[in-house]
Design an enzyme around this catalytic site. Sequence first.
Site, PDB file in Angstrom:
ATOM      1  N   ASN A  81     -36.486  18.374  11.841  1.00 41.18           N
ATOM      2  CA  ASN A  81     -37.763  18.131  12.523  1.00 41.18           C
ATOM      3  C   ASN A  81     -38.820  18.996  11.839  1.00 41.18           C
ATOM      4  OD1 ASN A  81     -39.905  17.926  14.291  1.00 41.18           O
ATOM      5  ND2 ASN A  81     -38.891  18.967  15.997  1.00 41.18           N
TER       6      ASN A  81
ATOM      7  N   LYS B 106     -41.936  19.042  12.266  1.00 37.49           N
ATOM      8  CA  LYS B 106     -43.070  19.380  13.144  1.00 37.49           C
ATOM      9  C   LYS B 106     -44.393  19.196  12.380  1.00 37.49           C
ATOM     10  CE  LYS B 106     -40.032  22.320  15.810  1.00 37.49           C
ATOM     11  NZ  LYS B 106     -39.849  23.491  16.664  1.00 37.49           N
TER      12      LYS B 106
ATOM     13  N   HIS C  29     -39.466  16.108  23.053  1.00 39.83           N
ATOM     14  CA  HIS C  29     -39.262  17.457  22.514  1.00 39.83           C
ATOM     15  C   HIS C  29     -39.923  18.461  23.466  1.00 39.83           C
ATOM     16  CE1 HIS C  29     -39.612  20.997  19.992  1.00 39.83           C
ATOM     17  NE2 HIS C  29     -38.618  20.495  19.284  1.00 39.83           N
TER      18      HIS C  29
ATOM     19  N   GLU D  83     -41.723  20.899  22.990  1.00 37.53           N
ATOM     20  CA  GLU D  83     -43.138  21.184  22.687  1.00 37.53           C
ATOM     21  C   GLU D  83     -44.041  20.094  23.261  1.00 37.53           C
ATOM     22  OE1 GLU D  83     -42.519  21.797  18.484  1.00 37.53           O
ATOM     23  OE2 GLU D  83     -41.462  23.662  18.965  1.00 37.53           O
TER      24      GLU D  83
ATOM     25  N   GLU E   1     -31.685  21.358  23.604  1.00 34.33           N
ATOM     26  CA  GLU E   1     -32.458  22.410  22.945  1.00 34.33           C
ATOM     27  C   GLU E   1     -32.932  23.416  23.995  1.00 34.33           C
ATOM     28  OE1 GLU E   1     -34.121  21.068  18.938  1.00 34.33           O
ATOM     29  OE2 GLU E   1     -35.549  20.447  20.452  1.00 34.33           O
TER      30      GLU E   1
ATOM     31  N   GLY F   4     -37.363  28.246  17.694  1.00 38.81           N
ATOM     32  CA  GLY F   4     -38.309  28.997  16.866  1.00 38.81           C
ATOM     33  C   GLY F   4     -38.311  30.490  17.151  1.00 38.81           C
TER      34      GLY F   4
ATOM     35  N   SER G  60     -33.084  27.292  16.603  1.00 38.46           N
ATOM     36  CA  SER G  60     -32.746  28.317  15.604  1.00 38.46           C
ATOM     37  C   SER G  60     -31.410  28.061  14.898  1.00 38.46           C
ATOM     38  CB  SER G  60     -32.771  29.709  16.233  1.00 38.46           C
ATOM     39  OG  SER G  60     -34.070  30.000  16.722  1.00 38.46           O
TER      40      SER G  60
HETATM   41  P1  PGA Z   1     -36.082  25.646  15.389  1.00 36.96           P
HETATM   42  O1  PGA Z   1     -36.645  24.327  16.098  1.00 36.96           O
HETATM   43  O2  PGA Z   1     -34.868  25.234  14.584  1.00 36.96           O
HETATM   44  O3  PGA Z   1     -37.195  26.127  14.523  1.00 36.96           O
HETATM   45  O4  PGA Z   1     -35.707  26.605  16.483  1.00 36.96           O
HETATM   46  C1  PGA Z   1     -35.772  23.379  16.657  1.00 36.96           C
HETATM   47  C2  PGA Z   1     -36.581  22.251  17.272  1.00 36.96           C
HETATM   48  O5  PGA Z   1     -37.615  22.528  17.878  1.00 36.96           O
HETATM   49  O6  PGA Z   1     -36.206  21.061  17.183  1.00 36.96           O
END
Ligand code: PGA
Length: 261
Positions: free
Chosen positions: A12, A14, A102, A104, A174, A180, A220
């Site tokens: 992803n 982003k 997601h 976010e 997640e 992140g 992560s």
């Molecule tokens: P990350 O993000 O691997 O940077 O923690 C995962 C995601 O948001 O899909």
Amino acid sequence: MPANRKPLISGNWKMHHNHFQAIQAIQKLSYALTAEDYASVDVSVHPSFTNLRSVQTVLGADDIPVALGAQDCHPDDEGAFTGEVSAAMLAKLEVAYVIVGHSERRQLFGETDETVNAKARAALRHQMTPIVCVGETLDERRAGQAADRVADQVAGSLAGLDRPAVAGMVIAYEPIWAIGTGETATGADAQEMGAHIRSLVASGWGADAAASVRIQYGGSVKPANAADLMACPDVDGALVGGASLDPDDFARIVNYRLYAI
Ligand code: PGA
């Protein structure tokens, strides 16, 4: 993991990479992956909307067996929705997977389970596979509410979908506190929630759907922890954010089995 659930590892991207960088990233990734990798793992990349066409062109021209994915879609096929992109438009670009819900989007853009459900339906209507994201906040985990929170999200996001649709889709677990942040759920946490999600699917959509739905872990994921996470019987893949921006790191995650202890 049963043979019918081929792992899916998804990058992803982003809101990173302009289209030149996206082209470079997919080219570098393709140099790092082998036919053996593609035989054992499905791989998808999810660039920004502006970069889908560029990445699609590279994948097609070089016959690279990486699936194209989007990060979101609008529930309607067309209409007066300034700034939005429909699932119909994505399907025309040979997008195979669409991330919906997601955290976010849920947290920063106010998406509810109802919206996520409508988006998943739009992806399915256009023969694309939704990657439906669920996961609890740190406060919910500390309060012992993680399992209930995820159960609500699964019930709401998948409401009314038929068994074949659920059987073929992807659910990404997640935990928001791991996205992140460098904090990763342990293999035991990921397995516990993976098994929980699979049992929710079994009670809502039957044992066959539960046996085929693919459950990713996200939050992560790095080359150093991918093998541990992927060793969990109810983890069928990974949704990778930060580490997917570096093609070498992402390739090492796809290659997790080489690093398994
Ligand atoms: P990350 O993000 O691997 O940077 O923690 C995962 C995601 O948001 O899909």
